[in-house]
Design a protein around this motif. Structure first.
Motif, PDB file in Angstrom:
ATOM      1  N   PHE A 217      -4.961   0.564   8.301  1.00  0.00           N
ATOM      2  CA  PHE A 217      -3.982  -0.316   8.927  1.00  0.00           C
ATOM      3  C   PHE A 217      -2.591  -0.047   8.366  1.00  0.00           C
ATOM      4  O   PHE A 217      -2.415   0.115   7.156  1.00  0.00           O
ATOM      5  CB  PHE A 217      -4.371  -1.780   8.702  1.00  0.00           C
ATOM      6  N   GLY A 218      -1.607  -0.034   9.258  1.00  0.00           N
ATOM      7  CA  GLY A 218      -0.261   0.273   8.812  1.00  0.00           C
ATOM      8  C   GLY A 218       0.802  -0.408   9.635  1.00  0.00           C
ATOM      9  O   GLY A 218       0.522  -1.272  10.478  1.00  0.00           O
ATOM     10  N   ALA A 219       2.044   0.009   9.389  1.00  0.00           N
ATOM     11  CA  ALA A 219       3.196  -0.530  10.104  1.00  0.00           C
ATOM     12  C   ALA A 219       4.311   0.500  10.066  1.00  0.00           C
ATOM     13  O   ALA A 219       4.276   1.454   9.278  1.00  0.00           O
ATOM     14  CB  ALA A 219       3.660  -1.842   9.472  1.00  0.00           C
ATOM     15  N   ILE A 220       5.294   0.276  10.925  1.00  0.00           N
ATOM     16  CA  ILE A 220       6.451   1.172  10.997  1.00  0.00           C
ATOM     17  C   ILE A 220       7.644   0.486  10.353  1.00  0.00           C
ATOM     18  O   ILE A 220       7.992  -0.645  10.707  1.00  0.00           O
ATOM     19  CB  ILE A 220       6.759   1.546  12.451  1.00  0.00           C
ATOM     20  N   ALA A 221       8.247   1.171   9.384  1.00  0.00           N
ATOM     21  CA  ALA A 221       9.399   0.628   8.660  1.00  0.00           C
ATOM     22  C   ALA A 221      10.693   1.128   9.298  1.00  0.00           C
ATOM     23  O   ALA A 221      10.966   2.329   9.304  1.00  0.00           O
ATOM     24  CB  ALA A 221       9.344   1.035   7.191  1.00  0.00           C
TER      25      ALA A 221
ATOM     26  N   GLN B 253       8.201  -2.112  -0.726  1.00  0.00           N
ATOM     27  CA  GLN B 253       7.386  -2.518  -1.875  1.00  0.00           C
ATOM     28  C   GLN B 253       6.444  -3.667  -1.515  1.00  0.00           C
ATOM     29  O   GLN B 253       5.292  -3.698  -1.940  1.00  0.00           O
ATOM     30  CB  GLN B 253       8.294  -2.929  -3.037  1.00  0.00           C
ATOM     31  N   ILE B 254       6.939  -4.605  -0.721  1.00  0.00           N
ATOM     32  CA  ILE B 254       6.108  -5.742  -0.304  1.00  0.00           C
ATOM     33  C   ILE B 254       5.014  -5.270   0.655  1.00  0.00           C
ATOM     34  O   ILE B 254       3.832  -5.597   0.496  1.00  0.00           O
ATOM     35  CB  ILE B 254       6.980  -6.822   0.359  1.00  0.00           C
ATOM     36  N   MET B 255       5.400  -4.492   1.654  1.00  0.00           N
ATOM     37  CA  MET B 255       4.441  -4.044   2.662  1.00  0.00           C
ATOM     38  C   MET B 255       3.370  -3.134   2.073  1.00  0.00           C
ATOM     39  O   MET B 255       2.195  -3.200   2.456  1.00  0.00           O
ATOM     40  CB  MET B 255       5.185  -3.315   3.786  1.00  0.00           C
ATOM     41  N   ALA B 256       3.767  -2.272   1.133  1.00  0.00           N
ATOM     42  CA  ALA B 256       2.851  -1.263   0.599  1.00  0.00           C
ATOM     43  C   ALA B 256       1.705  -1.870  -0.188  1.00  0.00           C
ATOM     44  O   ALA B 256       0.677  -1.216  -0.403  1.00  0.00           O
ATOM     45  CB  ALA B 256       3.620  -0.273  -0.267  1.00  0.00           C
ATOM     46  N   ARG B 257       1.856  -3.121  -0.624  1.00  0.00           N
ATOM     47  CA  ARG B 257       0.775  -3.787  -1.356  1.00  0.00           C
ATOM     48  C   ARG B 257      -0.380  -4.193  -0.442  1.00  0.00           C
ATOM     49  O   ARG B 257      -1.494  -4.430  -0.913  1.00  0.00           O
ATOM     50  CB  ARG B 257       1.324  -5.032  -2.071  1.00  0.00           C
ATOM     51  N   SER B 258      -0.101  -4.275   0.855  1.00  0.00           N
ATOM     52  CA  SER B 258      -1.103  -4.800   1.782  1.00  0.00           C
ATOM     53  C   SER B 258      -1.522  -3.811   2.861  1.00  0.00           C
ATOM     54  O   SER B 258      -2.455  -4.101   3.620  1.00  0.00           O
ATOM     55  CB  SER B 258      -0.553  -6.062   2.472  1.00  0.00           C
TER      56      SER B 258
ATOM     57  N   THR C 247       6.437   3.419  -2.551  1.00  0.00           N
ATOM     58  CA  THR C 247       4.996   3.254  -2.336  1.00  0.00           C
ATOM     59  C   THR C 247       4.179   3.729  -3.538  1.00  0.00           C
ATOM     60  O   THR C 247       2.958   3.524  -3.573  1.00  0.00           O
ATOM     61  CB  THR C 247       4.525   4.028  -1.091  1.00  0.00           C
ATOM     62  N   THR C 248       4.827   4.345  -4.509  1.00  0.00           N
ATOM     63  CA  THR C 248       4.123   4.839  -5.695  1.00  0.00           C
ATOM     64  C   THR C 248       3.420   3.686  -6.412  1.00  0.00           C
ATOM     65  O   THR C 248       3.976   2.605  -6.569  1.00  0.00           O
ATOM     66  CB  THR C 248       5.102   5.517  -6.661  1.00  0.00           C
TER      67      THR C 248
ATOM     68  N   LEU D 261      -0.056  -2.476  12.972  1.00  0.00           N
ATOM     69  CA  LEU D 261      -0.011  -3.925  13.158  1.00  0.00           C
ATOM     70  C   LEU D 261       1.356  -4.410  13.614  1.00  0.00           C
ATOM     71  O   LEU D 261       1.506  -5.578  13.969  1.00  0.00           O
ATOM     72  CB  LEU D 261      -0.413  -4.622  11.858  1.00  0.00           C
ATOM     73  N   GLY D 262       2.340  -3.520  13.591  1.00  0.00           N
ATOM     74  CA  GLY D 262       3.668  -3.908  14.043  1.00  0.00           C
ATOM     75  C   GLY D 262       4.757  -3.140  13.307  1.00  0.00           C
ATOM     76  O   GLY D 262       4.484  -2.189  12.565  1.00  0.00           O
ATOM     77  N   PHE D 263       5.978  -3.554  13.547  1.00  0.00           N
ATOM     78  CA  PHE D 263       7.134  -3.046  12.820  1.00  0.00           C
ATOM     79  C   PHE D 263       7.443  -3.998  11.668  1.00  0.00           C
ATOM     80  O   PHE D 263       6.996  -5.145  11.666  1.00  0.00           O
ATOM     81  CB  PHE D 263       8.351  -2.958  13.747  1.00  0.00           C
ATOM     82  N   ASP D 264       8.234  -3.538  10.710  1.00  0.00           N
ATOM     83  CA  ASP D 264       8.624  -4.428   9.615  1.00  0.00           C
ATOM     84  C   ASP D 264       9.326  -5.675  10.154  1.00  0.00           C
ATOM     85  O   ASP D 264       9.001  -6.805   9.779  1.00  0.00           O
ATOM     86  CB  ASP D 264       9.500  -3.697   8.591  1.00  0.00           C
TER      87      ASP D 264
END
Length: 257
Positions: free
Chosen positions: A22-26, A35-40, A65-66, A237-240
């Motif tokens: 699952f991902g999203a477009i930033a 940093q917030i998105m990459a945790r989930s 994302t590291t 799942l969507g865009f940021d």
């Protein structure tokens, strides 16, 4: 007892196991947002096609994302090797190529992400090894096999040629883009139009038949579950901005105003 080494490119591991990612477009040039998105999320596509993000911001967002389970990919503005070159060299684990409409387009994309003799990528990954956690020799040895070539099927011409496109060796994932697909038949914004749904079904069948992991967009949990049931393995799942917007709307739910 030795600790197992995590896979270099976690997306490839998930797909080998037949699991959805699952991902999203930033689209917002923000390290903090990533940093917030990459945790989930399993993956994030840093958007250099439509968003106001430059290479400096993209480099910082990839680096953000590291230390997370998230794999950073980059969407470029056109299927051109010179546009794919710098994002790979600053640490992207894959390139999302837009508007692939023929086998020639697909072959061009595949060759863009691999070094000779398998492709046409030029040498100069000065910053990528730092993000990949490798030495330069190790990066050069693994880059061809780990880099993801993601193509987007988003035009009626692509659907008409889906079998020839998906017969191209080296495609790692094929994503159906409903927004541009609708636009290509003059039905922009009409996501439930029967003609669009038929095109999506034809594209889906062609990709699934090829055995290449398929990706798509889910606006709701029901849509995501339906995609998983049909064999989708990369689900946006969507865009940021849309996820942020939905979060604000959810915060208002039940509040008297």
């Amino acid at each position: 007892m030795s600790v197992p080494t995590p896979p270099l490119n976690r997306l490839r591991q998930l797909w080998r196991e037949g699991r959805p990612a699952f991902g999203a477009i930033a689209t917002i040039p923000s390290v903090q947002m990533v940093q917030i998105m990459a945790r989930s999320l399993d993956w994030i596509i840093v958007d250099l096609e439509h968003g106001p993000i430059g290479l400096t911001e993209a480099h910082a967002m990839i680096a953000a994302t590291t230390g997370t389970p998230c794999t950073p990919l980059v969407r470029i503005a056109a299927n051109e090797p010179w546009l794919a070159k710098a994002p790979m060299d600053i640490g992207a684990f894959g390139i999302n190529f837009p508007m692939i409409t023929s086998r020639a387009d697909a072959e061009k994309a595949v060759r863009s992400v691999r070094y000779p003799p398998r492709g046409d990528r030029l040498w100069g990954p000065f910053h990528a090894p730092f993000r990949w956690g490798q030495s330069m020799p190790d990066y050069m040895a693994s880059a061809d096999d780990e880099m993801i070539c993601m193509i987007t099927i988003e035009h009626v011409d692509a659907v008409d040629r889906i079998d020839e496109i998906m017969a191209t060796p080296g495609i790692d994932v094929a994503v159906i883009g409903p927004g541009d697909l609708a636009t290509s038949i003059n039905k922009r914004g009409q996501m439930d139009d029967p003609q669009l749904l038929d095109l999506i079904a034809r594209a889906e069948a062609g990709i699934l038949k090829s055995g290449v992991p398929i990706g798509g967009v889910a606006r709701t949990a029901d849509q995501a579950n339906a995609l998983i049931d049909r064999g989708y393995r990369a689900i946006a799942l969507g865009f940021d901005w849309s996820l942020f917007q939905r979060g604000i709307m959810a915060a208002y739910e039940g509040v008297r105003r």
